[in-house]
Every structure is written in C-alpha cells, then in structure tokens.
Design a protein around this motif. Structure first.
Motif, PDB file in Angstrom:
ATOM      1  N   HIS A 262      -1.186   2.990  -0.814  1.00  0.00           N
ATOM      2  CA  HIS A 262      -1.641   3.370  -2.148  1.00  0.00           C
ATOM      3  C   HIS A 262      -3.145   3.108  -2.227  1.00  0.00           C
ATOM      4  CE1 HIS A 262       2.457   3.127  -4.420  1.00  0.00           C
ATOM      5  NE2 HIS A 262       2.486   3.917  -3.355  1.00  0.00           N
TER       6      HIS A 262
ATOM      7  N   SER B 125       0.105   9.206   2.986  1.00  0.00           N
ATOM      8  CA  SER B 125       0.985   8.839   4.101  1.00  0.00           C
ATOM      9  C   SER B 125       0.607   9.608   5.354  1.00  0.00           C
ATOM     10  CB  SER B 125       2.449   9.100   3.747  1.00  0.00           C
ATOM     11  OG  SER B 125       2.674  10.479   3.566  1.00  0.00           O
TER      12      SER B 125
ATOM     13  N   GLN C  28      -0.785   7.943  -3.746  1.00  0.00           N
ATOM     14  CA  GLN C  28      -0.069   7.536  -2.543  1.00  0.00           C
ATOM     15  C   GLN C  28      -0.412   8.507  -1.435  1.00  0.00           C
ATOM     16  OE1 GLN C  28       4.129   6.221  -2.478  1.00  0.00           O
ATOM     17  NE2 GLN C  28       4.476   7.930  -1.061  1.00  0.00           N
TER      18      GLN C  28
ATOM     19  N   CYS D 131       3.784   5.539   7.792  1.00  0.00           N
ATOM     20  CA  CYS D 131       2.790   4.691   7.130  1.00  0.00           C
ATOM     21  C   CYS D 131       2.490   5.221   5.730  1.00  0.00           C
ATOM     22  CB  CYS D 131       1.508   4.652   7.956  1.00  0.00           C
ATOM     23  SG  CYS D 131       0.211   3.652   7.210  1.00  0.00           S
ATOM     24  N   VAL D 132       2.689   4.354   4.733  1.00  0.00           N
ATOM     25  CA  VAL D 132       2.418   4.699   3.333  1.00  0.00           C
ATOM     26  C   VAL D 132       1.413   3.698   2.778  1.00  0.00           C
ATOM     27  CG1 VAL D 132       3.423   4.904   1.021  1.00  0.00           C
ATOM     28  CG2 VAL D 132       4.708   5.691   3.014  1.00  0.00           C
TER      29      VAL D 132
ATOM     30  N   SER E 199      10.278  -2.236   3.496  1.00  0.00           N
ATOM     31  CA  SER E 199       8.886  -2.039   3.899  1.00  0.00           C
ATOM     32  C   SER E 199       7.911  -2.352   2.764  1.00  0.00           C
ATOM     33  CB  SER E 199       8.674  -0.604   4.381  1.00  0.00           C
ATOM     34  OG  SER E 199       8.906   0.293   3.328  1.00  0.00           O
TER      35      SER E 199
ATOM     36  N   VAL F  33       4.084  -1.645   0.875  1.00  0.00           N
ATOM     37  CA  VAL F  33       3.112  -0.583   0.634  1.00  0.00           C
ATOM     38  C   VAL F  33       1.825  -1.248   0.163  1.00  0.00           C
ATOM     39  CG1 VAL F  33       2.552   1.500  -0.677  1.00  0.00           C
ATOM     40  CG2 VAL F  33       4.922   1.063   0.003  1.00  0.00           C
TER      41      VAL F  33
END
Length: 125
Positions: free
Chosen positions: A57, A50, A48, A54-55, A8, A10
């Motif tokens: 930065h 979430s 970070q 879903c994450v 995934s 980010v």
C-alpha cells in the motif's frame, strides 16, 4: 489458550508525489495498480499495488507510515532482477547486488528501502 493463524502482511509506504511514485513503482519496478482511493478528488492518495504475490500500500496520508521505512521482498532470482533493472537505465537508481545477502536494494523517491532477495540454497553437508 487461544491461538490465531496469521496471514500475509501488507506494508504501507509513505509517498509524497503521485507522479514520482507511479514512475518508480509502475514503470521501473513493474508493479500494477490494484485500486486507489481518495476521500475527495483533491485529498491524499491511498493505493494498493502488486507484482505477483507481493502487495504494497502506498499512502500520501500523514501518519500512515514513516518515510525511510524498509521492507524485504522475496523474489525467484535477485541477481536476474538486478540485471533487468540496470538494463532499464532508470535515471534515479542503479541498484547494486549484495552477494552476502543475495539481494538487490533500491531506495524509492521517498526514502523507503526495498530489499529484493532470493533464499540461498541450503548447504549440503
């Protein structure tokens, strides 16, 4: 030939005001803070956040990202999300719904665009 399995992504979104970022991402969109970092107390924030899988930065660091970026985030029901967000009567966003794309789009206080979409069911022939 060597192949690599990618995982995934980010995204990093640029922010300029910590209070506005917290209001928008935590109070309005209901993300939570996983962690935050500063090299010193008076230096820029990097954190970070979430919500579910879903994450994202968020960074106050110059050069980490370009203001006005756009990301797409898959959700179970984009229309229900739009209705939920409208019910909050947030002062700075009244997100509409795009039937063709099956998505609700929102611009954060820093010009970044978040497109929350739901996959359309495949048509049966």
């Amino acid at each position: 030939m060597m192949t690599f399995h990618m995982k995934s992504t980010v995204p990093i979104l640029r922010i300029f005001d910590e209070a506005k970022a917290r209001d928008f991402y935590f109070d309005f969109l209901e993300f939570k803070c996983d962690w935050e970092h500063r090299f010193e107390p008076d230096l820029p924030l990097y954190m970070q956040i979430s919500n579910g899988d879903c994450v994202i930065h968020l960074s106050e660091h110059y050069g980490d990202s370009t203001p006005g970026s756009a990301i797409r985030i898959e959700v179970d029901n984009a229309k229900a999300l739009q209705e939920h967000l409208l019910a909050k009567k947030y002062n700075f966003a009244r997100p509409g719904f795009d039937e063709e794309w099956n998505q609700v789009s929102i611009t954060d206080p820093f010009g970044n665009r978040l497109h929350f979409y739901s996959a359309k069911p495949k048509e049966i022939s």
